[in-house]
Every structure is written in C-alpha cells, then in structure tokens.
Design a protein around this motif. Sequence first.
Motif, PDB file in Angstrom:
ATOM      1  N   TYR A 197       1.084  -0.728  -0.478  1.00 46.38           N
ATOM      2  CA  TYR A 197       0.119   0.165  -0.151  1.00 46.38           C
ATOM      3  C   TYR A 197       0.867   1.722   0.514  1.00 46.38           C
ATOM      4  CZ  TYR A 197      -3.954   3.561   1.217  1.00 46.38           C
ATOM      5  OH  TYR A 197      -4.042   4.605   1.201  1.00 46.38           O
ATOM      6  N   GLN A 198       1.818   1.019   1.406  1.00 52.35           N
ATOM      7  CA  GLN A 198       2.550   2.260   0.617  1.00 52.35           C
ATOM      8  C   GLN A 198       4.104   2.257  -0.075  1.00 52.35           C
ATOM      9  OE1 GLN A 198       2.801   4.667   3.710  1.00 52.35           O
ATOM     10  NE2 GLN A 198       1.338   3.330   4.596  1.00 52.35           N
ATOM     11  N   GLN A 201       1.117   4.436  -2.398  1.00 52.79           N
ATOM     12  CA  GLN A 201       0.878   5.947  -2.538  1.00 52.79           C
ATOM     13  C   GLN A 201       1.815   6.226  -2.661  1.00 52.79           C
ATOM     14  OE1 GLN A 201      -0.454   6.032   1.615  1.00 52.79           O
ATOM     15  NE2 GLN A 201      -2.309   6.808   1.384  1.00 52.79           N
ATOM     16  N   ASN A 202       2.947   5.702  -2.525  1.00 53.33           N
ATOM     17  CA  ASN A 202       3.987   6.461  -2.776  1.00 53.33           C
ATOM     18  C   ASN A 202       4.658   7.303  -4.386  1.00 53.33           C
ATOM     19  OD1 ASN A 202       5.964   7.750  -1.203  1.00 53.33           O
ATOM     20  ND2 ASN A 202       7.235   7.128  -2.088  1.00 53.33           N
ATOM     21  N   GLN A 204       2.590   6.072  -6.860  1.00 51.49           N
ATOM     22  CA  GLN A 204       1.660   5.937  -8.583  1.00 51.49           C
ATOM     23  C   GLN A 204       1.673   6.883  -9.275  1.00 51.49           C
ATOM     24  OE1 GLN A 204      -2.398   5.774  -6.663  1.00 51.49           O
ATOM     25  NE2 GLN A 204      -1.935   7.458  -4.706  1.00 51.49           N
ATOM     26  N   THR A 211       4.450   1.427  -9.956  1.00 51.70           N
ATOM     27  CA  THR A 211       3.508   0.960  -9.655  1.00 51.70           C
ATOM     28  C   THR A 211       2.953  -0.131 -10.008  1.00 51.70           C
ATOM     29  OG1 THR A 211       3.519   3.440  -9.246  1.00 51.70           O
ATOM     30  CG2 THR A 211       0.994   2.100  -9.505  1.00 51.70           C
ATOM     31  N   ARG A 234      -9.858   1.290   1.208  1.00 49.08           N
ATOM     32  CA  ARG A 234      -8.721   2.185   1.221  1.00 49.08           C
ATOM     33  C   ARG A 234      -8.019   1.391  -0.083  1.00 49.08           C
ATOM     34  NH1 ARG A 234      -3.617   1.127   4.743  1.00 49.08           N
ATOM     35  NH2 ARG A 234      -2.932  -1.790   4.393  1.00 49.08           N
ATOM     36  N   MET A 238      -8.452   2.753  -5.080  1.00 47.72           N
ATOM     37  CA  MET A 238      -6.988   3.293  -5.312  1.00 47.72           C
ATOM     38  C   MET A 238      -6.973   2.698  -6.827  1.00 47.72           C
ATOM     39  SD  MET A 238      -3.105   2.921  -3.894  1.00 47.72           S
ATOM     40  CE  MET A 238      -2.882   3.783  -2.320  1.00 47.72           C
ATOM     41  N   HIS A 242      -5.856   4.171  -9.815  1.00 47.81           N
ATOM     42  CA  HIS A 242      -5.795   3.728 -11.289  1.00 47.81           C
ATOM     43  C   HIS A 242      -6.368   3.131 -12.549  1.00 47.81           C
ATOM     44  CE1 HIS A 242      -2.576   2.487  -7.972  1.00 47.81           C
ATOM     45  NE2 HIS A 242      -2.633   3.840  -8.784  1.00 47.81           N
TER      46      HIS A 242
END
Length: 971
Positions: A197-198, A201-202, A204, A211, A234, A238, A242
């Motif tokens: 997830y990190q 998020q970082n 994308q 990604t 969440r 996300m 995308h």
Amino acid sequence: MDEQALLGLNPNADADFRQRALAYFEQLKISQDAWQVCAEALAQSIYSDDHIKFFCFQVLEHQIKFKYSELTEVQQQLIRETLITWLQAQMLNPHPEKTFIRNKAAQVFALLFVTEYLTKWPKFFFDILSVVDLNPRGVDMYLRILMAVDAELVDRDVVHTSEASYYFALTLEARRNTLLKDTMREQCIPSLVESWYQILQNYQYNNSELTCQCLEVVGAYVSWIDLSLIANERFINMLLGHMSVEVLREEACDCLFEIVNKGMDPIDKTKLVESLCQVLQSAGLFSIDQEDDVDFLARFSKLVNGMGQALIASWTKLIKSGDMKSAQDTLQAIEAKVALMLQLLIHEDDDISSNIIGFCYDYLHILKQLSALSDQQKANVEAIMLAVMKKLTYDEEYNFENEGEDEAMFVEYRKQLKLLLDRLAQVSPELLLASVRRVFNTTLQNWQTTRFMEVEVAIRLLYMLAEALPVSHGAHFSGDVTKATALQDMMRTLVTSGVSAYQHTSVTLEFFETVVRYEKFFAVEPQHIPTVLMAFLDHRGLRHTSPKVRSRTAYLFSRFVKSLNKQMNPFIEDVLNRIQDLLELSPPENGYQALLSSDDQLFIYETAGVLIVNSEYSAERKQALMRNLLTPLMEKFKVLLEKLMMAQDEDRQMALADCLNHAVGFASRTSKAFSNKQTVKQCGCSEVYLDCLQTFLPALSCPLQKEVLRSGVRTFLHRMIICLEEEVLPFIPSASEHMLKDCEAKDLQEFIPLINQITAKFKTQVSPFLQQMFMPLLHAIFEVLLLPAEENDQSAALEKQMLRRSYFAFLQTVTGSGMSEVIANQGAENVERVLFTVIQGAVDYPDPIAQKTCFIILSKLVELWGGKDGPVGFADFVYKHIVPACFLAPLKQTFDLADAQTVLALSECAVTLKTIHLKRGPECIQYLQQEYLPSLQVAPEIIQEFCQALQQPDAKVFKNYLKVFFQRAKP
C-alpha cells in the motif's frame, strides 16, 4: 577465478571460449568452495561484466538448490550476508543492474527463502524491507523477490524435479509450500500488504514502472492471502483510481481480475462485483469506443469476463442452496452486464472479443436452464447470435495462400465462436435456424455482387448448423418438418445458385465441404447430383487453379461418391472418362507439374474403384473397367522398373523408386472399394489383381532402393491377402524368399506382420510353407539381433527391441493358431534353441511387452505339449526352465510392479504357472514344495501359502496373490 574461462561467458565469444566457460561452470558446481569465491565477487562488486555477475549468481543458485545442507552454519550465514550486502549496494550504485541480473538475484533470494524461512531466517522479509525502505531501486528488487517467491510457492508451471520422481516430489513440495504460506499468513502477510500500500501510494504518480510491478505482486498474492486485506475500501479505491491512469490501468485491470477471481461466499462475491461495477460504470468505462486502446480493452474484457463468470458461479451456488431471492438478485446483476458483454463480443479486435466468450457461453448456459425466457433475454440471445455471425467473418488481411500465425489464431477464435453457436442452438434452435436462413438467403440472392467473406460465412453457417442441430446419421432431411424444409431449401439454393463459381478459394472450399456434409440431401433431391458432380470435376474443383482447393476436393470427391453409392450408377462411365487424366502416374521427369499430388491421386483411385465395384454392372463389365483402370499402372511399372535397374544417379534412382511405389499404392488403394458384400471374386476382378501381383513382385529382387520398393509391395500383399484370400498363396513363398535376402532390422520387423497375417488367416493351409521358411526367417532375425552395435546407439537398440518383440509376436501367432507342429518339426536342436530364446525373452530383457508375449507362448506350449503324451523331454524343460523363468523374471530389479505393462506380464506369468499345474497336477506342487522353492530359500509357511494359492480354482485369486508374493520377496 579462471579469467580466461570467464571470457567465454560473453555471448559474442567464439565457440572454444564458450565451451571452456561451460566446462568451468560444471567444474565450479562440483567444487567444495567455488561458491565462496562467487559470493565474495558479488559482495565486493569485483567484476563489472554483467555476464560474470550472472554466472556468480548461477553458481550460488546451484549451491543453495542442491548442496545447501552440506554447508556449515557459518557458511550458510555467509550466503545470507552476501545477498543482503549485494542488495544494499544496489541502492548506492550509479546505474541499476541489468534486468536479467536482477531477476536471477531475485530467484536466488527466493530459493534461500524456501530453504531457510521456516528455520533459520524467519525475519527474511523484514530484513529486506529494513534495507530497501522506499528507495526505488530497493523497492524494485523487493517486488522482484516477492514475484520469485510466489513462483516458487504457487506457480504450478514450474517443474522443479525430474519426471521420474515428479509426483512424489510434488506432494512433498506441496506440503512444504502449504506450510510456508500458512507461516507467512501468520507472521508477515499483513506487514507485506501494508508495504504494498505504501509503495502504491508513494509511487502511483511518479513511477509507473514500480507501481505496475507492485500491482502485479498484489494480483499474484491475492489468490492465497486473506482477501479482506486487499478487498477493502482504501485498496479498492486506489485500484479504481489507477483504472483512469493510462500507464497503470492495464495492471490495475489484471489486479482487479485476480480479486474478482478469488473464491468466496456467493452473496459477498455478488456485492463485491456490483460495487466494483458501479464505480467502473460511473468512471465511463462501460461505454466501449472502437478507437480505444486495444491492449487495455483486451485486459478490461478479461476483467468483465471474470466478473460475469464470478456472478454466474454465485448464481449456480445460490440455486443449489435454495436461496432463490439472492439467486434472483444475482441474475439481475448478470443481466445488467449483458449489454457491456455484447459491446466487447462484437469488438473488431478478436483478442478483446475472445476474452469475453467464457462469460457469454456461461450466460447462455443459464438461459438454457430457465423454464421460459423474457423478451429481454430473447433479445439478448438474438444479439449474441448476430454478433457471432458477424465475428465469424474473415477480414481483408487474411492470407489464404500463405497462412501464418495470425491466420492460425483466427482459426482458433472461430472454433470458440462455433462453441457459442452450438450453445445458442441448445437455447433456441428455432431462432438459430431462422437467423441463419435469413442471412443465407439474403446473401445468396446477390452473391455475384457480395464480398467473398460474407458469401463464405453464409455458407459456413449452413455447414455449422449440421453440428449445432444434431441428428443421428446425418438425417437432417427427415423428422422435424420445419427444420428439414428449411435445410432442404437452403441446400437447393446452394447447389442451384451458381455460387460454386465464386472466384475465391474460401467460398469454393466451403461449398464443397457443405455439399459433402449434407450428402443425404441428394437422396431427397437426386436431380441435383449432375450439377454438383460437374463442379467437382471442372475448374471449380479438381481442376481449380489453387493446389489447396484441388487437394481438398480430391478427398471430398471420394467421400461424396462413396456416400451416394447406387445413385452414382447413371454417371459412372462419364465420371471415369472425365477423371482419366487425373489418374496418370506422374513420371519422375523434371518440369512436369501434375494437377494432383500422389497423395491426392490415392483418393481419385479409390473413387474410381468405388464407382466400379458399387455399380450395377455385370462381373464381366466390372472386370473390364478395373482392367482399364489398372493396366496403365502395370505397363508404366514395368517400364519404370527397367529404367531403375539401369539408373546410375542416386537422385534419379530415388525418384524412380518413389514413382514405382506410387503405382503399387494406387493399385492397392483401388482394392479398398471391395467389401464382404462385394468381394473381388464376386466382381470378377481376381485375375486383374493377380496380374498386378505378378507385375509388382519382381521389384522385390531389385538391388536398388530396396527399402522403398519392399515397403510398397509388402503393403500390397497385405491388401491382397484380405482381398484375394487363398488365391494369393502361390505368390507368398517366392515373395518371402526375396524379402528375407540381405535385410535389416526394420525390414524384418515389417515383414513379420505379413507372415503373422498369413498364419492367422490361413492356418493349416500354410503349414508346409511355414515349416519350410521357419528356420530361414529365424536365422535372419538372429543374425540381425547378434550384430554388434555401439554402446550409445539408441536407435539401433530400439530397432533391436522392436525386432525382438516382432519375433516373439510371430511365435505367439504360430502357437496360437494351433500350428505348434511347425516348431516341433524343426528338429530337436532347433526346437531347443527356439525355446531358450523364449525363456531368455521372459527373463533377461527388461521389456514388459516382450515378456508378456513370451509368457503367453510358454503357457500355450505347456497347454499343447505339457501333458503326459507331450514331446520327449518337454516335461524336464518345464521344470528346469519354464518354472524358474516364472520366478526369476519377476524377481529382477528391472521388473517394476508399479508399471501397468509389467503387471500384465506378471498376469501372463501367473497363467503359465496355472497351466503347468493344470497339465502336471500334484507332481508340479511336489516339485515346488520339495525342490524349487526351498532352493530359493523361501520359508516353509510361505511355500505352503504359495501352493495353496496356486491350487485355487479361481485364476484371479492366484494372479492377485502372485503380485503380493513378489512385492514381499523384493528388497
């Protein structure tokens, strides 16, 4: 390290250097400490050459895979440290390593993981994460390692073991993998999911490559981790985000597909799919534009297919469980996706269309189960039908003359569409018939001005109806009046419209295929036969400009003529005259291009034979026609054989031999027209075929191109034994004599079935001949079997094995046809030699097929000669050799009782022992109890048990016992 050898790792190095590098790699693999040199080279970045770095990882990989347990604790720790040090260096290097090195490093990490995670390195992932943090190069390696670990744990395409131990290893490996996954779920999966997830998020918005890699990891792991870790607000939000980003949406699609594909409660699955669909629809993804990015749409189509099939699976489960309310809700959800499914099915790109066929097929399966269809469902069925008809159509780019990969893919895609059409026929046969009829009639009314692909598909649809609307024995034109009338009308239109003259090969071929598929039509409307025959015989068929059309038509023409049988009577002589030029034997002169290949001509000869034999002519007329057909072949054969005898050049010899072989093959093929109802004798044709035999047999004594000529004449003899019966017998001795001269293993192996056929068919009639040629044949066989062969010559060893099998099959035929006197009359010494070869075959050669045959021969001989009035000395032979063979063979290590063929051999071994007991009675039991079994050190109670089992009247009981007996006896 040997720097010279390392130079050979470069793909551009010359062969000697490359050979040296390979030898060096093998040397390092068996060396005790070479891996340490490689580990040091990697940890300290000693080499800059990519191929050497890859080589070092290969050496480490081999060490971990095959010799890890030999290392000390300290050495194992060194490997762990080496990999972590190398990983740390990746983040400091000015340039990233090449992809192939990173992938190999990931594989080595994964191997170490499966070896150490459960014992020495439980913090494997945490150690890697603490090193890489969110450094892009570190994250890249972390994600590659995760994919490599998944491949080790889940990917069944990876076969990690040799074939022999595959299944055993697979169960061990499966247990280990289950334990690893269970431990990961408990100890680290939530942390891994958090790291993904990190990463997403970082990166994308600023690193699409990472990604996409991360999305691929999520898609891979979702199949075996707790779905709620991913299928939550969440993560899903996300991923859906995308779907709107061009560089991410393909991977996001695949990831969502894996989530949807995960097994779960049917009501929850429906809710999950519906919530995804709502968001995708509101994002505008449900309106398909033909101009959209086809790569993305192919993935999106796969996702929609996954969602549709997931909903259908839920519906099926809910129906089974009796939850009708939820099933109805799920069916509504399915119906709501049909419009989107149709947009994808009709898409001009076949990959996009192909990806949705599964959903479409399953949806039709639901409709088939419903008691009545709503108007909307009927409209859906019709829409699917029209889509299939449209998508079956060839496009302009299809290359009919030189079909390549794209064309092969379209052919496969057409097969998928055919399955849909068959399913449509099950849902609504009336609708399918009406739709096809409409398209067919509209197209054929104006075929002259319609594009070829539309004409082809109209005829193709008629062709496909034959399988979609199945009937027994092709009786499409009787029974259901509506269907019969519709098909009859379409067939009439097909043969009277003149469409057979369409100037495109695909239409021409489809015309002939359909005419043959519906041959029963001509029984109902025979007036159309001449029209179709002319199409076959002129420039539309056998004389078409395309060799492909001519070839296929030759086969279809033979089927058409066979199927019409008596209805061909009025046209026989006309057809025979018209095909005269197609029957000519193509001379091996250069530059002459025949209309048909020799393989195609076989069908024309068969057709000619069928026309003559099935005609209503008198036997005299049939004989005259058959002579007209075969005389040119015989005359040409004599001339060509003379030319071959004088030919010096080997290529010329080969061409002539092939041509001679074709002549024999054509004559042979005409004989396929005869049957039990229409024999050669009844048709008055014996004399013609005997003339053929006399013409062809001299080829056996030709010293040139023996293999080709003998093969052809041998096949002809096989046919004549069936057709001419005892009339062929006078020719057999001299033919056999010629075929046994200077022959090789393969010649003998192919000659023996001919002798077997004669023996089994004529039995005592050929006894004198068999007695005469028995030992010459055996001498020829033994001579070949005793020839020295090179140790590693696999093909020579196989040829000998096959010849040995043929030899035993010959003995089996002789003994099994009640002709044991053929063997008995060969003189004591020869009989003994033959018997010893059978004992040797049963015991010494690890070939269960031959062993089985040998035991069949032995039990037959015991049955014939094993009684009190048997040949002198045979009873001794039984006790000294046959009984021991029944024990020595199964006790051999090569006699594998887990192998099916070997179990059959053991079964025949049991029959042999039972037969000995049957023929010799208590004397046999006494011999086993007091002499033979004690000599094998068998315990007295087992001897007792064995003899009791042998005396059981039920042979099956003894067979089962014997298997257990030898399983216990083997170490």
